[in-house]
Write a protein that holds these residues in place. Structure first.
Motif, PDB file in Angstrom:
ATOM      1  N   ALA A   1     -10.972  -4.855  15.396  1.00 20.94           N
ATOM      2  CA  ALA A   1     -12.061  -5.174  14.479  1.00 20.94           C
ATOM      3  C   ALA A   1     -11.479  -5.423  13.100  1.00 20.94           C
ATOM      4  O   ALA A   1     -10.836  -4.553  12.525  1.00 20.94           O
ATOM      5  CB  ALA A   1     -13.073  -4.037  14.441  1.00 20.94           C
ATOM      6  N   VAL A   2     -11.694  -6.616  12.603  1.00 22.64           N
ATOM      7  CA  VAL A   2     -11.188  -6.992  11.282  1.00 22.64           C
ATOM      8  C   VAL A   2     -12.380  -7.361  10.407  1.00 22.64           C
ATOM      9  O   VAL A   2     -13.157  -8.243  10.767  1.00 22.64           O
ATOM     10  CB  VAL A   2     -10.226  -8.191  11.386  1.00 22.64           C
ATOM     11  N   PRO A   3     -12.555  -6.704   9.269  1.00 22.39           N
ATOM     12  CA  PRO A   3     -13.656  -7.092   8.381  1.00 22.39           C
ATOM     13  C   PRO A   3     -13.481  -8.530   7.899  1.00 22.39           C
ATOM     14  O   PRO A   3     -12.407  -8.912   7.432  1.00 22.39           O
ATOM     15  CB  PRO A   3     -13.537  -6.103   7.215  1.00 22.39           C
TER      16      PRO A   3
ATOM     17  N   ASP B   1      -4.005   0.294  -6.337  1.00 20.13           N
ATOM     18  CA  ASP B   1      -3.857   0.404  -4.883  1.00 20.13           C
ATOM     19  C   ASP B   1      -5.168   0.166  -4.131  1.00 20.13           C
ATOM     20  O   ASP B   1      -5.320   0.605  -2.988  1.00 20.13           O
ATOM     21  CB  ASP B   1      -3.274   1.769  -4.511  1.00 20.13           C
ATOM     22  N   VAL B   2      -6.126  -0.538  -4.748  1.00 19.93           N
ATOM     23  CA  VAL B   2      -7.357  -0.872  -4.029  1.00 19.93           C
ATOM     24  C   VAL B   2      -7.061  -1.965  -3.005  1.00 19.93           C
ATOM     25  O   VAL B   2      -6.066  -2.692  -3.129  1.00 19.93           O
ATOM     26  CB  VAL B   2      -8.469  -1.333  -4.998  1.00 19.93           C
ATOM     27  N   PRO B   3      -7.896  -2.098  -1.970  1.00 21.09           N
ATOM     28  CA  PRO B   3      -7.668  -3.158  -0.982  1.00 21.09           C
ATOM     29  C   PRO B   3      -7.693  -4.544  -1.625  1.00 21.09           C
ATOM     30  O   PRO B   3      -8.540  -4.837  -2.471  1.00 21.09           O
ATOM     31  CB  PRO B   3      -8.838  -2.994  -0.011  1.00 21.09           C
ATOM     32  N   VAL B   4      -6.748  -5.388  -1.220  1.00 19.83           N
ATOM     33  CA  VAL B   4      -6.676  -6.773  -1.690  1.00 19.83           C
ATOM     34  C   VAL B   4      -6.875  -7.670  -0.470  1.00 19.83           C
ATOM     35  O   VAL B   4      -5.997  -7.782   0.388  1.00 19.83           O
ATOM     36  CB  VAL B   4      -5.327  -7.075  -2.365  1.00 19.83           C
TER      37      VAL B   4
ATOM     38  N   VAL C   1       0.718  -7.758  -3.671  1.00 22.05           N
ATOM     39  CA  VAL C   1       0.157  -6.455  -3.319  1.00 22.05           C
ATOM     40  C   VAL C   1       1.158  -5.341  -3.611  1.00 22.05           C
ATOM     41  O   VAL C   1       0.810  -4.297  -4.187  1.00 22.05           O
ATOM     42  CB  VAL C   1      -0.272  -6.439  -1.843  1.00 22.05           C
ATOM     43  N   ASP C   2       2.418  -5.547  -3.239  1.00 21.62           N
ATOM     44  CA  ASP C   2       3.446  -4.528  -3.478  1.00 21.62           C
ATOM     45  C   ASP C   2       3.637  -4.276  -4.966  1.00 21.62           C
ATOM     46  O   ASP C   2       3.726  -3.114  -5.404  1.00 21.62           O
ATOM     47  CB  ASP C   2       4.778  -4.967  -2.855  1.00 21.62           C
ATOM     48  N   GLU C   3       3.689  -5.349  -5.766  1.00 12.65           N
ATOM     49  CA  GLU C   3       3.904  -5.188  -7.196  1.00 12.65           C
ATOM     50  C   GLU C   3       2.708  -4.496  -7.861  1.00 12.65           C
ATOM     51  O   GLU C   3       2.881  -3.664  -8.761  1.00 12.65           O
ATOM     52  CB  GLU C   3       4.172  -6.544  -7.834  1.00 12.65           C
TER      53      GLU C   3
ATOM     54  N   ALA D   1       0.673  -8.031   9.469  1.00 11.24           N
ATOM     55  CA  ALA D   1       1.409  -7.246   8.472  1.00 11.24           C
ATOM     56  C   ALA D   1       0.504  -6.322   7.669  1.00 11.24           C
ATOM     57  O   ALA D   1       0.954  -5.724   6.692  1.00 11.24           O
ATOM     58  CB  ALA D   1       2.174  -8.177   7.539  1.00 11.24           C
ATOM     59  N   GLY D   2      -0.767  -6.209   8.061  1.00  9.28           N
ATOM     60  CA  GLY D   2      -1.605  -5.171   7.474  1.00  9.28           C
ATOM     61  C   GLY D   2      -2.640  -5.590   6.456  1.00  9.28           C
ATOM     62  O   GLY D   2      -3.207  -4.726   5.772  1.00  9.28           O
ATOM     63  N   ALA D   3      -2.929  -6.873   6.307  1.00 10.75           N
ATOM     64  CA  ALA D   3      -3.990  -7.277   5.380  1.00 10.75           C
ATOM     65  C   ALA D   3      -5.304  -6.615   5.803  1.00 10.75           C
ATOM     66  O   ALA D   3      -5.601  -6.507   6.997  1.00 10.75           O
ATOM     67  CB  ALA D   3      -4.142  -8.797   5.366  1.00 10.75           C
ATOM     68  N   PRO D   4      -6.119  -6.149   4.832  1.00 10.22           N
ATOM     69  CA  PRO D   4      -7.294  -5.346   5.168  1.00 10.22           C
ATOM     70  C   PRO D   4      -8.511  -6.125   5.631  1.00 10.22           C
ATOM     71  O   PRO D   4      -9.544  -5.536   5.951  1.00 10.22           O
ATOM     72  CB  PRO D   4      -7.597  -4.625   3.845  1.00 10.22           C
ATOM     73  N   GLY D   5      -8.430  -7.441   5.688  1.00 11.79           N
ATOM     74  CA  GLY D   5      -9.555  -8.257   6.117  1.00 11.79           C
ATOM     75  C   GLY D   5      -9.290  -9.701   5.755  1.00 11.79           C
ATOM     76  O   GLY D   5      -8.198 -10.055   5.297  1.00 11.79           O
ATOM     77  N   LEU D   6     -10.306 -10.544   5.935  1.00  9.66           N
ATOM     78  CA  LEU D   6     -10.196 -11.970   5.613  1.00  9.66           C
ATOM     79  C   LEU D   6     -11.485 -12.412   4.926  1.00  9.66           C
ATOM     80  O   LEU D   6     -12.582 -12.129   5.418  1.00  9.66           O
ATOM     81  CB  LEU D   6      -9.978 -12.808   6.878  1.00  9.66           C
ATOM     82  N   HIS D   7     -11.336 -13.095   3.792  1.00 11.47           N
ATOM     83  CA  HIS D   7     -12.489 -13.634   3.064  1.00 11.47           C
ATOM     84  C   HIS D   7     -12.385 -15.154   3.111  1.00 11.47           C
ATOM     85  O   HIS D   7     -11.440 -15.738   2.582  1.00 11.47           O
ATOM     86  CB  HIS D   7     -12.478 -13.146   1.615  1.00 11.47           C
TER      87      HIS D   7
END
Length: 289
Positions: free
Chosen positions: A10-12, A195-198, A186-188, A258-264
């Motif tokens: 499940a990916v938001p 550190d909020v989701p990007v 994101v790392d930088e 690689a761990g992206a929190p979702g897709l917009h």
């Protein structure tokens, strides 16, 4: 890479629309939304013109999304605005039942003499938090390849960190085609405490000239190999769509693996390409509300 194996179960997903200007456009967007709701989006956002250029249409579109049982999020630009005008608009959003805003500086419209009382998006975020507490989930913009008006990449990163420190809950990026640029950003940002989701902003490729023109205007980098392939396809609309689906699906696979929190998705008020990309990713019916 096998797309079905690349993505979590499940990916938001979320979608951006722009407010239509004609009755026909309103009806077309209504149909597009119904098709995309099958993906159970986390929210649907609607763009918002600075200086009042599309704000009535934005509010109507957001209200329609809310009435359809989905979470509607309004873009909210502050350039040229006063504290009183922002306070009034926040009260309107609250009365509508809006719980999510995309807080942006916006571009200064022609004819405006000053930036208004908010110079940066971070100022808007801080004001919303001071006025409404935690009522709104606040999204802000992130630019993996640098905002075109920034003095430097470091200054752009600091501007993003300021928005997070002011109270942003999460961020949506400008569209891009280079996954490395996203992960480096994101790392930088995390190293600086942001550190909020990007969430990556994804632009389907359906029209070559439109994509290149839009990318040039907003500072998004279209890799040379993609430009050359699109130019080589010329007026082959079917070839462009097929190539675009392959390129963007592969990008999404890389991001999710690689761990992206979702897709917009920047839908451009179209559903076909978004639905096909999500089908290839195994996301049909996935997502959370």
């Amino acid at each position: 890479m096998n797309a079905a194996n690349a993505a979590p179960a499940a990916v938001p997903v979320s979608f951006e629309f722009f407010p239509p200007k004609t009755p026909e456009g309103i009806e077309k967007l209504r149909a597009v939304r119904q098709q995309l709701y099958a993906l159970q989006p986390q929210f649907c956002s609607v763009t918002y013109g600075a200086g009042g250029s599309t704000q009535d249409g934005t509010l109507q579109a957001v209200q329609a999304i809310l009435d359809e049982g989905q979470q509607g999020a309004s873009h909210f630009t502050c350039v040229g605005a006063s504290r009183d005008s922002v306070r009034e608009r926040l009260a309107l959003f609250q009365s509508m039942g809006v719980r999510r805003l995309v807080a942006l500086r916006g571009d200064l419209p022609s004819g405006y003499g000053s930036m208004g009382e908010f110079r940066y998006a971070a100022d808007l975020v801080a004001f919303i938090r001071a006025e409404t507490g935690d009522h709104f989930h606040l999204e802000v913009a992130a630019y993996p390849e640098m905002h075109p008006q920034s003095r430097s990449a470091q200054a752009d990163l600091q501007a993003y960190v300021a928005k997070v420190q002011a109270g942003a809950n999460s961020a949506i990026t400008q569209f891009f085609f280079n996954a490395d640029a996203y992960f480096r950003f994101v790392d930088e940002a995390r190293k600086l405490g942001a550190d909020v989701p990007v969430v990556p902003g994804i632009m389907p490729i359906t029209n070559a000239s439109g994509l290149l023109r839009f990318a040039d205007s907003c500072g998004a980098e279209v890799p040379r190999w993609i430009r050359l392939r699109l130019q080589g396809l010329g007026d082959d609309a079917a070839g462009i769509r097929a190539f675009g689906l392959d390129v963007v699906t592969h990008l999404c696979e890389q991001l999710l693996a690689a761990g992206a929190p979702g897709l917009h998705f920047y839908t451009m008020n179209q559903s076909t390409a978004v639905l096909e990309i999500c089908r290839r990713l195994g996301l049909a019916g996935a997502g959370t509300r």
